[in-house]
Design an enzyme around this catalytic site. Sequence first.
Site: not given
Ligand code: NAD
Length: 257
Positions: A139, A152
């Site tokens: 991130s 985080y």
């Molecule tokens: P999201 O909530 O849409 O997806 C998260 C995924 O992780 C889901 O498929 C969920 O089921 C899975 N997950 C959560 N807990 C779990 C567990 N215990 N076991 C297995 N799977 C699990 O969120 P997202 O925004 O798509 O985030 C995905 C990644 O991207 C994360 O690591 C997040 O930190 C990172 N990220 C997101 C953003 C953003 O702005 N959305 C920015 C930077 C980084």
Amino acid sequence: MSLKGKTAVVTGSNSGIGLGIAWELARAGVDVVLNSFSDTEEDHALAREMAAETGVKVRYIKADLSKGDEARALIEQAGKCDILVNNAGIQHVAPIDKFPVEKWDAIIAINMTSAFHTTAAALPMMRKAGWGRVVNIASAHGLTASPFKSAYVTAKHGIVGMSKVVALETAREPITCNAICPGYVLTPLVEAQIPDTMKEYDMDREEVIEKVLLERQPSKEFTTVEQLGGTVLFLCSPAADQITGTTISVDGGWTAM
Ligand code: NAD
């Protein structure tokens, strides 16, 4: 080089960024293992839909990545892992002196430690196959900080560090490990932060998006899951053979400031 016949395991891929990356890999001919902690009919239907639309093999494997043994079992059940995308992640926002211990533990386990377990299980498979890619979804918070996101930011900085170590340990092999650092992407994880932020700042949804979420994203646009999928494909291409142990920001200029 065609990626056809390669297998990717994308953790946390029944939603958001992981799902978007899985789609881009499948469209490029990669067999995909989808994962989350649930085991619903929708999860398996997603795998069938992706397979039907792209013609590659897609399986859904349940694993709760807060548990190390399940993270390792995910890779073992996949049987093959040429491309490992460590993407699963959760968020919780609170000042550090009020940060619930169980939330801290869960974020460190899911966002950081799970990647230790999956990488440890996947590297022998990559070595056997003679090629491998580990892509950690960190991130902008892996490079910078924001208040109220102690767990985080700690986990994301940790996974950036882990990416460098894995890169050094595999430097003489046809395996690379890098971290992608997205800015804000409008996924369920970010959607979930909007109502509380609206209350906290007494703003409507549009104001929260513009003045809070995208405040530090100079492009004033969300990063998309397709852009992140494209970045993963680039890291899997021969052009990226010498790119290892580094971060790629896809953040509209956030970390330039
Ligand atoms: P999201 O909530 O849409 O997806 C998260 C995924 O992780 C889901 O498929 C969920 O089921 C899975 N997950 C959560 N807990 C779990 C567990 N215990 N076991 C297995 N799977 C699990 O969120 P997202 O925004 O798509 O985030 C995905 C990644 O991207 C994360 O690591 C997040 O930190 C990172 N990220 C997101 C953003 C953003 O702005 N959305 C920015 C930077 C980084």
